[in-house]
Design a protein around this motif. Sequence first.
Motif, PDB file in Angstrom:
ATOM      1  N   LEU A 190       7.569   0.993  -4.334  1.00 31.98           N
ATOM      2  CA  LEU A 190       6.585  -0.267  -4.235  1.00 31.98           C
ATOM      3  C   LEU A 190       6.790  -1.297  -5.644  1.00 31.98           C
ATOM      4  O   LEU A 190       6.115  -2.176  -5.370  1.00 31.98           O
ATOM      5  CB  LEU A 190       5.314   0.369  -4.274  1.00 31.98           C
ATOM      6  N   VAL A 196       2.920  -4.659   1.777  1.00 33.23           N
ATOM      7  CA  VAL A 196       3.089  -3.767   2.807  1.00 33.23           C
ATOM      8  C   VAL A 196       2.663  -4.287   3.883  1.00 33.23           C
ATOM      9  O   VAL A 196       1.488  -4.775   4.183  1.00 33.23           O
ATOM     10  CB  VAL A 196       2.415  -2.400   2.193  1.00 33.23           C
ATOM     11  N   ALA A 222      -0.500   1.618  -2.751  1.00 32.90           N
ATOM     12  CA  ALA A 222      -0.362   0.076  -2.884  1.00 32.90           C
ATOM     13  C   ALA A 222      -1.615  -0.574  -3.589  1.00 32.90           C
ATOM     14  O   ALA A 222      -1.390  -1.465  -4.429  1.00 32.90           O
ATOM     15  CB  ALA A 222      -0.434  -0.426  -1.558  1.00 32.90           C
TER      16      ALA A 222
END
Length: 305
Positions: A190, A196, A222
């Motif tokens: 990430l 995302v 996230a």
Amino acid sequence: MFDIAVGMNDSVVREFHEALNKSPDMAVAVAAIRALTGVISNSSAQTMMGLEKELKDAAAALQRCNPTAISLKAGCELFLRYTTRTSALELEDFSAAKRRLIERGKHIRARATIAELGARFIRPGCVLLTHGMSRVVLALLQRAVASNINFSVYVTEGRPDGTGQAMARELDKLGVPVTMVLDSGVAYALERVDLVLLGAEGVVENGGVINKLGTYQIALCAKSLNKPFYVAAESYKFARLYPLNQQDLPLEHKPVDVGPLLPRSVAVDNPSRDYTPPAYINLLVTDLGVLTPAAVSDELIQLYV
């Protein structure tokens, strides 16, 4: 009368399975709605009340095919609700009401609408991460490719059913640069990701989503890294459910091979999905528009009340 009803329910289940076998890309909810329109076409009911009874019985038969399928239940409930609304509007013309219901069931363009809306979030040079094999996410990315937007995708492995591998193959066919990461490597990947983008099996009343196992932990990561978390989902997946935690989900387990070395006394827990609360979702891209999680409740009220 009982034999006729049983025969009709067998027919709707058969039509449902035939639609899925014929078009593997078709959503389960869409196949159910199409099968229900077949009930309307073949119905001998003379009143809207009689037709509603046949549709409710058929919907119950469809849901028995997979009692834990959230999108199947939501699609059936939504179409039944539309039937009730139509009966209130067209009491004086039963034939017109049937035609209207059949047209509604046959013309569902949810994916195309979402692809058009969602492609705007894919910027040139964008790097995104996705999880599982979502046909609506794939349609959205196909639209971005058609718009000549260059982007790359991290795809999780998606164990135990290999859905990440299936998604990677589809993206590779489109010429999109793809990198596969282990499900346990999401936080590591990430740092290199701009956003995302995931699909959903169901969108619940508070704007949270139920989706493939691992979605919740991706959302947590996230949020921690300040990465936007978007969900693409069709409105026929809006479900009248209000889970408070993971234990509130309908149980569904999938087989998983952990190898021959694990002692038999060790239990393996492998639920197929998890629940992501609305606090971890930035936006939902739907055929009703781009919504905040808070707006989902308002849309559900419009759909069902």
